[in-house]
Scaffold this motif. Structure first.
Motif, mmCIF file in Angstrom:
data_model
loop_
_atom_site.group_PDB
_atom_site.id
_atom_site.type_symbol
_atom_site.label_atom_id
_atom_site.label_comp_id
_atom_site.label_asym_id
_atom_site.label_seq_id
_atom_site.Cartn_x
_atom_site.Cartn_y
_atom_site.Cartn_z
ATOM 1 N N PHE A 1 18.111 4.006 -8.011
ATOM 2 C CA PHE A 1 17.161 5.301 -8.248
ATOM 3 C C PHE A 1 15.536 4.685 -8.222
ATOM 4 C CE2 PHE A 1 20.398 8.725 -9.848
ATOM 5 C CZ PHE A 1 20.915 8.516 -8.570
ATOM 6 N N ALA A 2 15.641 3.587 -9.137
ATOM 7 C CA ALA A 2 14.265 3.375 -9.393
ATOM 8 C C ALA A 2 13.826 2.594 -8.142
ATOM 9 C CB ALA A 2 14.299 2.130 -10.513
ATOM 10 N N LEU A 3 14.475 1.909 -7.488
ATOM 11 C CA LEU A 3 14.082 1.344 -6.167
ATOM 12 C C LEU A 3 13.667 2.352 -5.096
ATOM 13 C CD1 LEU A 3 16.813 -1.546 -5.283
ATOM 14 C CD2 LEU A 3 14.237 -1.799 -5.576
ATOM 15 N N PHE A 4 14.585 3.338 -5.097
ATOM 16 C CA PHE A 4 14.328 4.382 -4.247
ATOM 17 C C PHE A 4 12.756 5.154 -4.526
ATOM 18 C CE2 PHE A 4 14.663 9.123 -3.003
ATOM 19 C CZ PHE A 4 14.725 8.927 -1.521
ATOM 20 N N LEU A 5 12.782 5.609 -5.704
ATOM 21 C CA LEU A 5 11.586 6.194 -6.224
ATOM 22 C C LEU A 5 10.290 5.226 -6.132
ATOM 23 C CD1 LEU A 5 12.793 8.183 -9.305
ATOM 24 C CD2 LEU A 5 12.454 8.945 -7.066
ATOM 25 N N SER A 6 10.297 3.941 -6.201
ATOM 26 C CA SER A 6 9.401 3.131 -5.994
ATOM 27 C C SER A 6 8.816 3.419 -4.615
ATOM 28 C CB SER A 6 9.498 1.573 -6.321
ATOM 29 O OG SER A 6 10.670 1.420 -5.230
ATOM 30 N N LEU A 7 9.698 3.606 -3.607
ATOM 31 C CA LEU A 7 9.372 3.764 -2.112
ATOM 32 C C LEU A 7 8.809 5.217 -2.120
ATOM 33 C CD1 LEU A 7 12.304 2.179 -0.328
ATOM 34 C CD2 LEU A 7 9.948 1.225 -0.611
ATOM 35 N N VAL A 8 9.414 6.148 -2.706
ATOM 36 C CA VAL A 8 8.984 7.519 -2.416
ATOM 37 C C VAL A 8 7.412 7.769 -3.156
ATOM 38 C CG1 VAL A 8 9.304 9.888 -3.767
ATOM 39 C CG2 VAL A 8 11.288 8.374 -2.749
ATOM 40 N N ILE A 9 7.202 7.064 -4.370
ATOM 41 C CA ILE A 9 5.670 7.003 -4.868
ATOM 42 C C ILE A 9 4.739 6.330 -3.930
ATOM 43 C CG2 ILE A 9 4.363 6.186 -6.618
ATOM 44 C CD1 ILE A 9 6.766 6.384 -8.598
ATOM 45 N N LYS A 10 5.215 5.271 -3.316
ATOM 46 C CA LYS A 10 4.293 4.677 -2.163
ATOM 47 C C LYS A 10 4.090 5.434 -1.021
ATOM 48 C CE LYS A 10 3.599 0.433 0.184
ATOM 49 N NZ LYS A 10 4.053 -1.005 0.659
ATOM 50 N N ARG A 11 5.059 6.168 -0.758
ATOM 51 C CA ARG A 11 4.823 7.346 0.366
ATOM 52 C C ARG A 11 4.233 8.558 0.103
ATOM 53 N NH1 ARG A 11 4.079 7.932 5.529
ATOM 54 N NH2 ARG A 11 5.306 9.873 6.779
ATOM 55 N N LEU A 12 4.433 8.895 -1.060
ATOM 56 C CA LEU A 12 3.522 10.142 -1.603
ATOM 57 C C LEU A 12 2.059 9.918 -1.737
ATOM 58 C CD1 LEU A 12 5.952 11.615 -4.122
ATOM 59 C CD2 LEU A 12 5.291 12.703 -2.013
ATOM 60 N N ALA A 13 1.551 8.447 -2.202
ATOM 61 C CA ALA A 13 0.409 8.250 -2.203
ATOM 62 C C ALA A 13 -0.146 8.131 -1.030
ATOM 63 C CB ALA A 13 0.298 6.923 -3.042
ATOM 64 N N SER A 14 0.468 7.340 -0.081
ATOM 65 C CA SER A 14 0.027 7.516 1.427
ATOM 66 C C SER A 14 -0.292 8.722 1.952
ATOM 67 C CB SER A 14 0.971 6.842 2.214
ATOM 68 O OG SER A 14 0.542 6.580 3.499
ATOM 69 N N LEU A 15 0.843 9.787 1.831
ATOM 70 C CA LEU A 15 0.448 11.139 2.379
ATOM 71 C C LEU A 15 -0.626 11.893 1.877
ATOM 72 C CD1 LEU A 15 4.516 12.304 2.415
ATOM 73 C CD2 LEU A 15 2.727 11.725 4.345
ATOM 74 N N ASN A 16 -0.779 11.817 0.343
ATOM 75 C CA ASN A 16 -2.006 12.406 -0.318
ATOM 76 C C ASN A 16 -3.460 11.961 0.148
ATOM 77 O OD1 ASN A 16 -0.683 14.028 -1.979
ATOM 78 N ND2 ASN A 16 -0.177 12.783 -3.383
ATOM 79 N N SER A 17 -3.416 10.709 0.380
ATOM 80 C CA SER A 17 -4.730 9.875 0.786
ATOM 81 C C SER A 17 -4.998 10.633 2.493
ATOM 82 C CB SER A 17 -4.540 8.456 0.806
ATOM 83 O OG SER A 17 -5.665 8.016 1.340
ATOM 84 N N LYS A 18 -3.689 10.377 3.237
ATOM 85 C CA LYS A 18 -3.866 10.952 4.416
ATOM 86 C C LYS A 18 -4.460 12.310 4.783
ATOM 87 C CE LYS A 18 -3.723 10.430 9.015
ATOM 88 N NZ LYS A 18 -4.713 9.693 9.626
ATOM 89 N N GLN A 19 -3.716 13.024 3.670
ATOM 90 C CA GLN A 19 -3.844 14.583 3.805
ATOM 91 C C GLN A 19 -5.555 14.733 3.248
ATOM 92 O OE1 GLN A 19 -1.495 16.903 1.168
ATOM 93 N NE2 GLN A 19 -2.144 18.862 1.824
ATOM 94 N N ALA A 20 -5.899 14.170 2.351
ATOM 95 C CA ALA A 20 -7.307 14.226 1.999
ATOM 96 C C ALA A 20 -8.379 13.932 2.883
ATOM 97 C CB ALA A 20 -7.712 13.374 0.639
#
Length: 229
Positions: free
Chosen positions: A106-125
């Motif tokens: 789960f820690a491995l998966f969530l690290s990728l999730v956080i990276k993806r969410l940060a990218s999506l938030n930045s792109k959305q802004a």
């Protein structure tokens, strides 16, 4: 739980907290964009790739170690049935290996999730900022076109040509706005899908924690009954 797995579990809880912040409705994408562009993160981001790679490698090693432990005790469970206490000990160790497997996974998966969410938030802004700029530009062009229409005079032909150019520009801007709106909707859907996966993983971890508590209680009860005998 050993120190290393306690740290991994703490890291997992921290990742869950970060994901909750990313999906919090009261924090807008613009706020995250300002945070990502802050001086502190500009300095940290220069080494962020290395930090992420090191943490990811450590989690991957722990994940592989948990798989090794699972295979080890799974094989013993199939052959050792001589004594109830030894069988319970093997079951306990197997469950701990499974728990460690899920924690590190789960820690491995969530690290990728956080990276993806940060990218999506930045792109959305970024898209929202471009959309606002395009809307302002379209309003300015519309105001200019109306002013030209109200001041028609002798140069009507030249003005008609200018109006046509402004209309073409307006149509182009409207097309860009529609395309940006569609891209924003697509980003929102991706973000919702990632959040849904993170929530399901959190529920699975809670279920495993409850099973661990029950198994620990069973081992304690068995130990006490053996002492009484």
């Amino acid at each position: 739980m050993s120190l290393q797995w306690t740290l991994v579990a703490g890291f997992l809880y921290g990742e869950m907290a970060i994901i909750l912040l990313f999906i919090a409705p009261f924090i807008s994408a613009k706020t995250w964009q300002r945070f990502f562009r802050s001086r502190f993160l500009q300095v940290v981001s220069q080494q962020a790739t290395w930090y992420f790679a090191i943490i990811f490698a450590i989690l991957a090693l722990l994940f592989l170690d948990a798989i090794r432990e699972m295979r080890k005790y799974s094989g013993k469970e199939a052959t050792e049935h001589a004594h109830l206490e030894s069988e319970l000990q093997i079951s306990m160790r197997l469950f701990r290996a499974q728990r460690n497997f899920y924690i590190s996974g789960f820690a491995l998966f969530l690290s990728l999730v956080i990276k993806r969410l940060a990218s999506l938030n930045s792109k959305q802004a970024q898209l929202l900022a471009e959309n606002e700029a395009a809307l302002k530009q379209a309003k300015s062009a519309t105001t200019t076109a109306r002013t030209l229409l109200n001041n028609q005079g002798a140069g009507e032909d030249a003005q008609n040509t200018s109006n046509e150019a402004h209309q073409v520009e307006l149509n182009k801007l409207q097309q860009e706005i529609e395309a940006q709106k569609k891209e924003i909707e697509s980003l929102k859907k991706d973000k919702e899908a990632v959040v849904s996966q993170a929530k399901s993983l959190e529920k699975e971890y809670d279920r495993l924690t409850e099973e661990h508590r029950k198994l620990q209680l069973k081992v304690n009860v068995s130990g006490e009954s053996k002492k009484d005998e």
